[in-house]
Enzyme design. Structure first.
Site, PDB file in Angstrom:
ATOM      1  N   ARG A 133       0.790  -1.225   0.000  1.00 14.36           N
ATOM      2  CA  ARG A 133       0.000   0.000   0.000  1.00 14.36           C
ATOM      3  C   ARG A 133       0.829   1.286   0.000  1.00 14.36           C
ATOM      4  O   ARG A 133       0.704   2.121  -0.897  1.00 14.36           O
ATOM      5  CB  ARG A 133      -0.934   0.006   1.229  1.00 14.36           C
ATOM      6  CG  ARG A 133      -1.916  -1.160   1.283  1.00 14.36           C
ATOM      7  CD  ARG A 133      -2.936  -1.107   0.167  1.00 14.36           C
ATOM      8  NE  ARG A 133      -3.938  -2.137   0.289  1.00 14.36           N
ATOM      9  CZ  ARG A 133      -5.069  -2.029   0.979  1.00 14.36           C
ATOM     10  NH1 ARG A 133      -5.321  -0.925   1.642  1.00 14.36           N
ATOM     11  NH2 ARG A 133      -5.935  -3.020   1.019  1.00 14.36           N
ATOM     12  N   TYR A 180      17.302   0.562  10.959  1.00 17.90           N
ATOM     13  CA  TYR A 180      16.377   1.686  11.069  1.00 17.90           C
ATOM     14  C   TYR A 180      17.078   2.962  11.521  1.00 17.90           C
ATOM     15  O   TYR A 180      16.784   4.059  11.033  1.00 17.90           O
ATOM     16  CB  TYR A 180      15.252   1.336  12.043  1.00 17.90           C
ATOM     17  CG  TYR A 180      14.548   0.043  11.715  1.00 17.90           C
ATOM     18  CD1 TYR A 180      14.275  -0.319  10.391  1.00 17.90           C
ATOM     19  CD2 TYR A 180      14.164  -0.845  12.733  1.00 17.90           C
ATOM     20  CE1 TYR A 180      13.630  -1.510  10.093  1.00 17.90           C
ATOM     21  CE2 TYR A 180      13.514  -2.038  12.444  1.00 17.90           C
ATOM     22  CZ  TYR A 180      13.270  -2.370  11.120  1.00 17.90           C
ATOM     23  OH  TYR A 180      12.638  -3.555  10.832  1.00 17.90           O
ATOM     24  N   LEU A 188       6.158  -0.758  11.400  1.00 11.54           N
ATOM     25  CA  LEU A 188       6.683  -1.835  12.236  1.00 11.54           C
ATOM     26  C   LEU A 188       5.587  -2.446  13.109  1.00 11.54           C
ATOM     27  O   LEU A 188       4.507  -1.864  13.261  1.00 11.54           O
ATOM     28  CB  LEU A 188       7.803  -1.281  13.122  1.00 11.54           C
ATOM     29  CG  LEU A 188       9.031  -0.716  12.386  1.00 11.54           C
ATOM     30  CD1 LEU A 188       9.947   0.014  13.366  1.00 11.54           C
ATOM     31  CD2 LEU A 188       9.778  -1.819  11.662  1.00 11.54           C
ATOM     32  N   LYS A 193      -1.328   2.469  12.247  1.00 13.02           N
ATOM     33  CA  LYS A 193      -2.157   2.228  13.430  1.00 13.02           C
ATOM     34  C   LYS A 193      -1.836   0.843  14.007  1.00 13.02           C
ATOM     35  O   LYS A 193      -1.399  -0.042  13.269  1.00 13.02           O
ATOM     36  CB  LYS A 193      -3.646   2.360  13.088  1.00 13.02           C
ATOM     37  CG  LYS A 193      -4.128   1.403  11.980  1.00 13.02           C
ATOM     38  CD  LYS A 193      -4.334  -0.012  12.479  1.00 13.02           C
ATOM     39  CE  LYS A 193      -4.372  -1.003  11.377  1.00 13.02           C
ATOM     40  NZ  LYS A 193      -4.246  -2.394  11.869  1.00 13.02           N
TER      41      LYS A 193
END
Length: 320
Positions: free
Chosen positions: A13, A52, A68, A91
């Protein structure tokens, strides 16, 4: 923008949306696995970074997207804000309300935009439903019902790992909870709940919740990942009922159908096709470019976190 991690939601996405965006440029993607970072970067035309923190140290990145596992959000969102980056976090923002509140305050101190990525909120069908409700199409709202369930997922994934913030409540249950906030007035109270916990993994795989707003309007919610797919909510009022059948993950080409039932009349309304992922990204970029330094939608995010905690507090636990 940079992306912390190569999660499925990022690959399917958000990475395509950032790569195609006019408002943001995809600069780098990070993974703990250098080879994986390079593969993903080659696919989306950016730089692959191992680690990261290495991505957060880059001075050619203004903002990051964090897909994550939920239990890692607090640590890496905090590091990103302290590194001077704006943050769009998948979320739920955190696994506890206290952590969410701490990140909100940190975003204010650092003067950086922080947004929780509930993409479904950016689909225009919900504004259309809101307009119908406000115009009196169903009279006075009496009950909201909402369901989000998906078939069993990869058992080796983070959703089945308690230490990573797995479980159906944080993964799919937050959608109907967030829907209740859209249409119920005030701050709803969680009256009752159930959570079915898988004995093998220790995570909740299904659940229900009953909420009540201060004015007495109730919300009946269901969620889980041991179900056939369902993604819908309905608003039942004194003069009619509105049903949204593809509420949370409609494909961008789909014209979602909203059904309005009034006495013996059924009206099917084809809402415009919309791209909620692109819209969510555009809203975040607009907030950053407008100098929105601090949390976006703070009250809603904190209420969401509180509702999740309250569901856990009152839930009857069933194993198996």
């Amino acid at each position: 923008m940079g992306v912390l991690g190569c999660a499925d939601i990022a690959l399917r996405r958000m990475l395509p949306a950032i790569a195609a965006s006019d408002a943001a440029r995809l600069t780098a993607v990070a993974s703990r696995d250098a080879a994986k970072a390079e593969r993903v970067a080659a696919r989306f035309g950016c730089v692959g970074v191992q680690g990261y923190r290495a991505l957060l140290e880059r001075d050619d990145i203004d903002a990051v997207y964090v897909p994550l596992p939920p239990a890692l959000h607090f640590e890496y969102v905090a590091e990103a804000l302290l590194a001077g980056k704006h943050v769009l976090c998948e979320k739920p923002l955190c696994t506890t309300r206290a952590e969410a509140a701490e990140l909100m305050e940190l975003a204010r101190r650092q003067r950086r935009t922080l947004a929780e990525n509930f993409m479904f909120l950016h689909h225009s069908q919900h504004a259309g439903v809101r307009s119908l409700v406000d115009a009196g199409a169903i009279g006075e709202l009496e009950v909201l019902s909402g369901s989000f369930g998906v078939p069993p997922l990869d058992p080796t994934g983070f959703r089945y790992a308690p230490s990573l913030g797995g479980g159906a409540l944080l993964d799919v249950g937050v959608y109907p909870l967030r829907t209740a906030q859209l249409y119920l007035s005030g701050e709803p109270e969680v009256l009752a709940a159930t959570l079915r916990v898988d004995e093998a993994t220790g995570v909740d795989v299904a659940g229900t919740a009953l909420l009540c707003a201060p004015d007495g309007v109730a919300a009946q919610l269901e969620f889980g990942f041991r179900h056939s797919y369902r993604s819908r909510y309905a608003l039942w009022g004194s003069e009619g009922r509105l049903s949204v059948e593809r509420a949370y993950t409609p494909p961008e080409q789909l014209k979602p159908v909203v059904r309005l039932q009034q006495q013996d009349r059924l009206t099917e309304l084809a809402m415009p096709a919309d791209h909620q992922v692109r819209n969510a990204l555009a809203a975040f970029a607009a907030a950053v470019l407008a100098g929105r330094n601090g949390p976006v939608g703070e009250d809603a995010s904190l209420l969401q976190a509180r509702l999740v905690e309250d569901v856990r507090k009152v839930a009857r636990i069933v194993t198996g």
